[in-house]
Enzyme design. Structure first.
Site, short mmCIF file in Angstrom:
data_model
loop_
_atom_site.label_atom_id
_atom_site.label_comp_id
_atom_site.label_asym_id
_atom_site.label_seq_id
_atom_site.Cartn_x
_atom_site.Cartn_y
_atom_site.Cartn_z
N THR A 182 0.83 -1.22 0.00
CA THR A 182 0.00 0.00 0.00
C THR A 182 0.86 1.26 0.00
O THR A 182 0.38 2.35 -0.30
CB THR A 182 -0.88 0.05 1.26
OG1 THR A 182 0.00 0.13 2.40
CG2 THR A 182 -1.76 -1.18 1.37
N ASP B 146 17.35 2.16 -1.11
CA ASP B 146 16.72 2.08 0.22
C ASP B 146 17.70 2.59 1.27
O ASP B 146 18.73 1.96 1.55
CB ASP B 146 16.33 0.62 0.50
CG ASP B 146 15.50 0.49 1.77
OD1 ASP B 146 14.41 -0.07 1.70
OD2 ASP B 146 15.96 0.98 2.84
C1 PRP Z 1 11.91 4.83 4.25
C2 PRP Z 1 12.48 6.17 4.64
C3 PRP Z 1 11.25 6.91 5.08
C4 PRP Z 1 10.20 6.36 4.17
C5 PRP Z 1 9.92 7.38 3.10
O1 PRP Z 1 11.70 4.03 5.34
O2 PRP Z 1 13.47 6.11 5.61
O3 PRP Z 1 10.91 6.69 6.44
O4 PRP Z 1 10.71 5.17 3.58
O5 PRP Z 1 8.87 6.97 2.30
P1 PRP Z 1 7.48 7.74 2.25
O6 PRP Z 1 7.80 9.19 2.14
O7 PRP Z 1 6.84 7.18 1.01
O8 PRP Z 1 6.70 7.40 3.49
P2 PRP Z 1 11.16 2.51 5.22
O9 PRP Z 1 9.68 2.46 5.27
O10 PRP Z 1 11.82 1.84 4.04
O11 PRP Z 1 11.62 1.86 6.58
P3 PRP Z 1 13.09 1.57 7.14
O12 PRP Z 1 13.74 2.90 7.42
O13 PRP Z 1 12.82 0.81 8.38
O14 PRP Z 1 13.84 0.79 6.11
N1 URA Z 2 12.56 5.03 1.11
C1 URA Z 2 13.85 4.87 0.72
O1 URA Z 2 14.69 4.45 1.52
N2 URA Z 2 14.16 5.17 -0.53
C2 URA Z 2 13.29 5.62 -1.43
O2 URA Z 2 13.66 5.89 -2.57
C3 URA Z 2 11.95 5.78 -1.01
C4 URA Z 2 11.62 5.48 0.26
#
Ligand code: PRP
Ligand code: URA
Length: 212
Positions: A111, A203
């Protein structure tokens, strides 16, 4: 992209240079972590530009003199877990007395909506200025939700800092929270179909913690 009065996009060449190294897929975990921290320092320098000063007096080896020190509200840094953790030490190196809260959010891979799994902040956070940090602002869902959570607990003075933002995330955040000053290292082109920033850096959490 529209102009938002609560948005500051960094232009400093050091920030641009360091972000370019960060993007490179051959940049390893150690250097990636160091760069995230250094960029956080440089963005925090801008995000703290409006901290209020108060008068004090100091005695130099020569004489007494009037001087300025940071006054007003104390700071709390709130990283969005996990990747936001990489920016905390950078902010703390400029403001060592800041407290630290944590908001755990992950994006559901289907989602793309954020799911909160952890929330722990210092008890007196409502009387403090809060800087929320996360390297990536993609759809903006995580940042908007983290700030919603803080506001629901009574926090009123909030800033947000990220390293790379997509235009979609900027729009979502600046429109949902026009009272929050948003500091962005650079603005990328778009999101891809998986919600990743293009060109981005991949990521951020995986690259900081070596989980992929
Ligand atoms: C990543 C990043 C943000 C989010 C951004 O975290 O660090 O928190 O995605 O995406 P958005 O603007 O679409 O919400 P992620 O959910 O991958 O989690 P993680 O840091 O635990 O890997
Ligand atoms: N979170 C990440 O870490 N990278 C992206 O490009 C988008 C969301």
């Amino acid at each position: 992209m529209e102009n938002y009065s609560n948005l500051t996009v960094m232009t400093h060449p050091l920030i641009q240079h360091k972000i370019s190294i960060l993007r490179n897929k051959t940049t390893g975990c150690k250097q990636f972590r160091e760069l995230v921290e250094e960029i956080a320092i440089l963005i925090a320098f801008e995000a703290t530009r409006d901290l209020p000063l108060t008068d004090t007096e100091v005695e130099t080896p020569i004489c007494k003199t009037k001087a300025k020190i940071i006054g007003g509200k104390k700071l709390t840094v709130v990283p969005i877990l996990r990747a936001g953790l990489g920016m905390v030490d950078g902010v703390l190196s400029l403001v060592p007395s800041a407290k630290v809260g944590h908001i755990g959010l992950y994006r559901d891979h289907e989602t793309l909506k954020p799911v909160e799994y952890y929330f722990k902040v210092p008890p007196e956070i409502v009387n403090r200025q809060v800087i929320v940090v996360d390297p990536m602002l993609a759809t903006g869902g995580s940042a908007v939700d983290a700030i919603d959570s803080l506001k629901q607990r009574g926090v009123t003075d909030i800033k947000f800092m990220c390293i790379i933002a997509a235009p979609e995330g900027i729009k979502a955040l600046c429109e949902a929270h026009p009272d929050v000053k948003v500091y962005v290292g650079t603005v990328d082109e778009k999101l891809n179909e998986n919600g990743y920033i293009v060109p981005g850096l991949g990521d951020a959490g995986d690259r900081i913690f070596g989980t992929k």
